[in-house]
Structure formats: structure tokens, C-alpha cells
Write an enzyme that holds these catalytic residues in place. Sequence first.
Site, PDB file in Angstrom:
ATOM      1  N   HIS A 120      -0.841   0.549   4.006  1.00  0.00           N
ATOM      2  CA  HIS A 120      -2.240   0.960   3.286  1.00  0.00           C
ATOM      3  C   HIS A 120      -2.123   2.349   2.697  1.00  0.00           C
ATOM      4  O   HIS A 120      -1.445   3.268   3.303  1.00  0.00           O
ATOM      5  CB  HIS A 120      -3.365   0.652   3.982  1.00  0.00           C
ATOM      6  CG  HIS A 120      -3.333   1.418   5.403  1.00  0.00           C
ATOM      7  ND1 HIS A 120      -3.888   2.775   5.562  1.00  0.00           N
ATOM      8  CD2 HIS A 120      -3.147   0.993   6.735  1.00  0.00           C
ATOM      9  CE1 HIS A 120      -3.901   3.091   6.890  1.00  0.00           C
ATOM     10  NE2 HIS A 120      -3.233   2.259   7.324  1.00  0.00           N
ATOM     11  N   ASP A 154      -4.680   4.282   1.924  1.00  0.00           N
ATOM     12  CA  ASP A 154      -5.739   5.029   2.351  1.00  0.00           C
ATOM     13  C   ASP A 154      -5.523   5.824   3.674  1.00  0.00           C
ATOM     14  O   ASP A 154      -4.881   5.398   4.554  1.00  0.00           O
ATOM     15  CB  ASP A 154      -7.249   4.543   2.357  1.00  0.00           C
ATOM     16  CG  ASP A 154      -6.985   3.232   3.186  1.00  0.00           C
ATOM     17  OD1 ASP A 154      -6.017   2.627   3.211  1.00  0.00           O
ATOM     18  OD2 ASP A 154      -7.966   3.220   4.075  1.00  0.00           O
ATOM     19  N   ASP A 211      -0.086   7.445   9.936  1.00  0.00           N
ATOM     20  CA  ASP A 211      -1.032   6.277   9.550  1.00  0.00           C
ATOM     21  C   ASP A 211      -1.579   6.255   8.133  1.00  0.00           C
ATOM     22  O   ASP A 211      -2.657   6.833   8.037  1.00  0.00           O
ATOM     23  CB  ASP A 211      -2.012   6.153  10.586  1.00  0.00           C
ATOM     24  CG  ASP A 211      -2.951   4.950  10.579  1.00  0.00           C
ATOM     25  OD1 ASP A 211      -2.715   4.066   9.735  1.00  0.00           O
ATOM     26  OD2 ASP A 211      -4.107   4.962  11.257  1.00  0.00           O
ATOM     27  N   GLU A 236      -8.066   0.272   4.212  1.00  0.00           N
ATOM     28  CA  GLU A 236      -7.761  -0.311   5.505  1.00  0.00           C
ATOM     29  C   GLU A 236      -8.676   0.211   6.430  1.00  0.00           C
ATOM     30  O   GLU A 236      -9.241  -0.216   7.411  1.00  0.00           O
ATOM     31  CB  GLU A 236      -6.309  -0.344   5.632  1.00  0.00           C
ATOM     32  CG  GLU A 236      -5.987  -1.235   6.996  1.00  0.00           C
ATOM     33  CD  GLU A 236      -6.212  -0.525   8.561  1.00  0.00           C
ATOM     34  OE1 GLU A 236      -5.820  -0.783   9.407  1.00  0.00           O
ATOM     35  OE2 GLU A 236      -6.250   0.662   8.438  1.00  0.00           O
ATOM     36  N   GLU A 237      -8.690   1.774   6.416  1.00  0.00           N
ATOM     37  CA  GLU A 237      -9.607   2.484   7.220  1.00  0.00           C
ATOM     38  C   GLU A 237     -11.038   2.392   7.385  1.00  0.00           C
ATOM     39  O   GLU A 237     -11.918   2.615   8.011  1.00  0.00           O
ATOM     40  CB  GLU A 237      -9.215   3.916   7.232  1.00  0.00           C
ATOM     41  CG  GLU A 237      -7.739   4.234   7.254  1.00  0.00           C
ATOM     42  CD  GLU A 237      -7.149   3.887   8.724  1.00  0.00           C
ATOM     43  OE1 GLU A 237      -7.914   3.241   9.817  1.00  0.00           O
ATOM     44  OE2 GLU A 237      -6.097   4.117   9.158  1.00  0.00           O
ATOM     45  N   ASP A 291       3.289  -5.845   8.390  1.00  0.00           N
ATOM     46  CA  ASP A 291       2.496  -4.705   8.258  1.00  0.00           C
ATOM     47  C   ASP A 291       2.485  -3.746   9.312  1.00  0.00           C
ATOM     48  O   ASP A 291       3.350  -3.725  10.229  1.00  0.00           O
ATOM     49  CB  ASP A 291       1.014  -5.104   8.301  1.00  0.00           C
ATOM     50  CG  ASP A 291      -0.126  -4.448   7.669  1.00  0.00           C
ATOM     51  OD1 ASP A 291       0.193  -3.360   7.050  1.00  0.00           O
ATOM     52  OD2 ASP A 291      -1.385  -4.466   8.045  1.00  0.00           O
ATOM     53  N   HIS A 304      -5.477   9.449  13.629  1.00  0.00           N
ATOM     54  CA  HIS A 304      -6.845   9.611  13.317  1.00  0.00           C
ATOM     55  C   HIS A 304      -7.712  10.739  13.667  1.00  0.00           C
ATOM     56  O   HIS A 304      -8.778  10.845  13.907  1.00  0.00           O
ATOM     57  CB  HIS A 304      -7.622   8.316  13.918  1.00  0.00           C
ATOM     58  CG  HIS A 304      -7.337   7.042  13.086  1.00  0.00           C
ATOM     59  ND1 HIS A 304      -8.445   6.054  13.226  1.00  0.00           N
ATOM     60  CD2 HIS A 304      -6.393   6.516  12.591  1.00  0.00           C
ATOM     61  CE1 HIS A 304      -7.876   5.138  12.540  1.00  0.00           C
ATOM     62  NE2 HIS A 304      -6.703   5.326  12.214  1.00  0.00           N
TER      63      HIS A 304
HETATM   64 ZN    ZN Z   1      -3.301   2.148   9.637  1.00  0.00          ZN
END
Ligand code: ZN
Length: 556
Positions: free
Chosen positions: A145, A147, A178, A212-213, A241, A526
Site C-alpha cells: 500500500h 499510504d 509499513d 489500507e490504513e 501482500d 504506526h
Molecule cells: Zn501496512
Amino acid sequence: MRFVPVLAHVLTTGVAARSAFYQPSEQMPMGSHSPSDEICPLPAKVAPPNDGFHSSLEFIRDPSVRERQVDRLSRVVQVPSTSTELEDDPWSDYYAPFGDLHNVLADLFPVLHSYAKLEKINRFGLAYTFNGSNPDLKPVLLMAHQDVVPIDDANDWTYPPFSGHYDGQWLWGRGSSDCKNTLIGILSAVEDLLTQGWSPTRTLILSFGYDEESKGWKGAGELAKHWEQRYGADSFEFILDEGGMGLQTIGDKIYARPGVGEKGAIDLHFALSVDGGHSSVPPHHTGIGIISEIVYHLEREQLFTARLDLSHPARQGLECQAKHSPEYVESWLWPALQSSDYVGLAEALAASRGERTRYTYQTSQAVDLISGGVKINALPEKINVTVNYRVALHENTDIIKARAIDIVAPIVKKYNLTFSAFVDSPPSNLKNHLDLSVFSPLLEPAPISPTSSRNPVWVRFSGVTRQLFESLPTPPGFGAQDSEKKQIIVTGDVMTGNTDTRFYWNLTRDIWRFNPIREGGSENIHTVDEKINIAVHLEGLALYYELIRAFDTWEH
Ligand SMILES: [Zn+2]
Ligand SMILES: *[C@@H]1O[C@H](CO)[C@@H](O)[C@H](O)[C@H]1NC(C)=O
Ligand SMILES: *[C@@H]1O[C@H](CO)[C@@H](O)[C@H](O)[C@H]1NC(C)=O
Ligand SMILES: *[C@@H]1O[C@H](CO)[C@@H](O)[C@H](O)[C@H]1NC(C)=O
Ligand SMILES: *[C@@H]1O[C@H](CO)[C@@H](O)[C@H](O)[C@H]1NC(C)=O
């Protein structure tokens, strides 16, 4: 990726733990004291094909490759491509950084961009097709992803979150692990192959969402539809993925743990409406009191059971540990895996490996949002609470809904409320009413991707992964350099969080969520000071390179 459970310290420190309360069951079959030969056979290593392309060792050994990857990843981390649930319109200014990101990608990967057919889906979804010469081979689909999670307070960061700072070992910044490392790893592998003159036999698809987030509806949701329209259901060889549990070291073995399943998810919203009035003459329980009572009971009644039954994919990984690393895991593990006490086994593992392990086997419940009251001298009239559930593989969202109704029913009665649950248009403007609804689209637990030795696609994937990580030198700081003794064991696991693959179930049964990152190779996903070890990023790049080559002409 939303949440990776912390791996148990008992394992990584190599101390065999014992559960105080787990008693292996009486009915344990005889002769089951240690795993037999049929348990956890290692797949044959898959040597790189004779295609004339350079070895993956070059990615690791050539300092100019390392420099180039640092530059690529840094430039991509510098683009603040955050996503949010609060902005639905891809054409709004909020999403403008994704346009910048696409320009950077076009600049960094010129060969790929001149070769590929690129379609932009729902404005910023990236759909790359590398057409294969043999249409009989099902395409391979690789995902990541674009984002990243927004920043809370940039002042908390050691280096500014979008600086892409490189300290000689770690690359820092939001998205560095991530999962812009995945995005860049995949693109770099393809760029490198095309530069060497590769022309695909099997069609390769790259599919990169941009929210995705924030649940993924705009990006992956639309991309998956696009691919299903073009190729039909069950038309892909496999889908890979981000996600999973990476590579975990247990003693002298390394366990690669792709996610072959995902828990489900559902958010329940309880909205209470009661009479207002002056707070000097209140009822015994205000609306906030009633909602609190609901929360109290949700957290105490009909609690969810942890269960590791025969169909749970994590069982295979545990069997492998009992077979290949017996001196580093619980001495009761193998006997316990023979017992039919599936609840006892899950409880013993949670006790031994840490409470977070529990949620691989158990539905979680977290009361996350609450609101009510506007003024200190006025009784609250509208009060609501939202609860997040991650649904274990042995349950489903109907069970969660039914349980909630069961638990609130006596409270509804006690306070003489009217009640509606899961109705399309709940009554509005009703006083003394409780409405229970599903807050966002629900998700059942994902179908399990088969990991048996009878599934040739999985066996080949495991064989490539094993071959690569057994042949690469261990990066400095990640354990013994003696590659002779290294053994990689690939086992499927279940993610407690969700990935963009939630939209891709129709396309193949072989969906794997796997960031090829060693334990300790990335930090702070995160949160503040997210970073990735570049040596570990290079191994990931090598895996994409090997997988594309290994499947390009393979038939089964
Ligand atoms: Zn991720
Ligand atoms: C890809 O190949 C198929 C046949 O193998 C062909 O029909 C299609 O037009 C090709 N697409 C592109 C973009 O070259
Ligand atoms: C919850 O209640 C607050 C305060 O009454 C209100 O502003 C908010 O919109 C409610 N949220 C939902 C999802 O109903
Ligand atoms: C319960 O509420 C209804 C109206 O919704 C009312 O007619 C009834 O008298 C109430 N009963 C009690 C015990 O308060
Ligand atoms: C998968 O296929 C089913 C049956 O054709 C369809 O109803 C569903 O919408 C598809 N799912 C997705 C995520 O596209």
C-alpha cells in the site's frame, strides 16, 4: 498492516517455559512423545532458475545497490502520503501527495514505467501489468500500500517523520517499514529484472492501494474489482501482500511466518437516547450511567474463548517448533498438540508466551469510543459507545451480534427502554431508546490459504523462501554468520489485524501476507520513530526477485 503481535520473549531468549497449570490430557495417544517424520517436513529448496540473471547475492554485497535502495526508500518516505477515514473523495486536496508519490516512482523506476501498462484506478490506485508471453500461466499478483498512518506530534520524533533520514544502518520515517519498504522492494526487483532484459512468460501484476490504513475501500477495494473484471475469479497463481509475522529466530532455526489467514472484524455501536433535564433533579441513573452499565457487562459476561483446534493454521507452526526446536519451546508443547483439549492448549500458550498471543486464538473486544453529555448542569440526552471486535477463526460476526443483544436485553428491560438492533433505518427521535448497529462494514475471518505439502504453489513458495534465506549471509547483528547451520522453516500463521487482501479473496485461494523482515529488522510501526534496517530491506528485495524468477516459467 494494522497490528503485529509481539513475539514471545520466552522464545527469543531461548528459555524453555513451562505452564504452571497446563496438565497434558489423560487420553494422550501412546507413542506421541516426540513428533514423527511426517510432521513438518521441510520443502525441497528451489534453486534459482537457469535464466542468466544475476544472483541475489549482488543485492547484499554490492554497496552501490545498498546506496540506491537507501535513496529510493528515502525519497518515497519523504512524500507524506497519509490516508484518513474522514475524507472519502479521492479528488480532494487531502490526497494530493499521492500525485507527488507517483511522480517520484516514475522517476525512480524509469525502465519499469516504460515497459509496464499502468492504469490508475479510482484516481490513485496503481495497477501495473507486465504481460506474459504464455497466457496459460495464471498471473502472479504482488501487493503493497502507498499510504501511511498520519503523524501525531512530529516533535516526538528523533528525526522529522518525513525526512527519510539514513543513519548508516537504519532508514527512519513514517512508512519506512509499513510498508514503503515493500513497495520499493517489489518495484526494485522488477526494475532490476527488466534492466537485465527480462520479458515475462507468466503475467505479473502489481497492485498498490492508497488507503489500507483507513480500511482500503478506495484503493484495494476498487483494484480488486478491476482485476476480477479483467481476469475473473480464481484466476491468479498466488497473491503476496505485506503483513504476517516476518522471520522469527528460535534458537538456531529461523521461522518464516506468512499470514495465511486473517481474523474478522466488526464494530458495534450502541446509541442511547434518554430524557434530558436539570442535573439538580436527576434520575438514579443518567444515560451515561446506563451506557456504563452496558460496558461493564460487555467486559464481564459471555467472555470469548481461546481455541486452537485442528483447523487453525498456527497449529502447523507450533508442530514445526516442537519438531525442529524442541529444546527451545515448552516441554509440554508436543503432548498438548496431541490432545483434543483445544481450549486448554490455547490457554496454556497464552500463559506461557504472553497475553498478546491469546488473540491469535480468541476474539478480542475493545471499547474504543464513548461520547455523551454537553454541559455540567444538563442531563445527557444522547450517549453512545463503539466497541471493536476482531473475530477469531472459530467464530463469526453473527455470534458477536447475538451476544451483544443477549447482554443488553436485561439492561434494556431494567430501565424500561425501547430497543432496536441491526435494523436498516432505526427509529429516530425516540426517547428512552437504545439502538444497536454495526458501525462500519463487517468482515468475516478470511478463508485459510492451504499450506499442506499437497499444495504445489505453497510448496514452491516455501522452497524459494527457504533457499534464499539459507543462502544469504546473515546481516550483521542478526545472529551467527555461520550459514552452514542455518535452517529456515516456513509455516503459515494468522494475523490479528487486516490487510488489503480482504478485498482479494475471490481472485485465488493462495493469498499470503508476508513482509520478509527479520525479527528486530524494523521498529515502531504506526508510532514515533518508525524505521527499517537497510540490510533487512535488501533481503526483502531479494525475495521478490527470486519469487518472480521462480514462478515465471514454472508449470504444475
Ligand atoms: Zn501496512
Ligand atoms: C497481453 O497479452 C494478451 C494475450 O496474451 C493480449 O490479448 C493483450 O492484448 C496483451 N496486453 C497488452 C497490454 O499487451
Ligand atoms: C455519538 O454521540 C455524540 C454526542 O451526542 C454525537 O456527536 C455523535 O455524532 C454520536 N456518534 C455517532 C456515531 O452516532
Ligand atoms: C415503560 O415505558 C412505557 C413507555 O415506553 C410506559 O408506558 C410504561 O409505563 C413504563 N413502565 C414503567 C414501569 O416505567
Ligand atoms: C466475490 O464474488 C462474489 C460472488 O460472485 C461477489 O458477490 C462478491 O462481491 C465478490 N467479492 C468482492 C470483494 O469483489
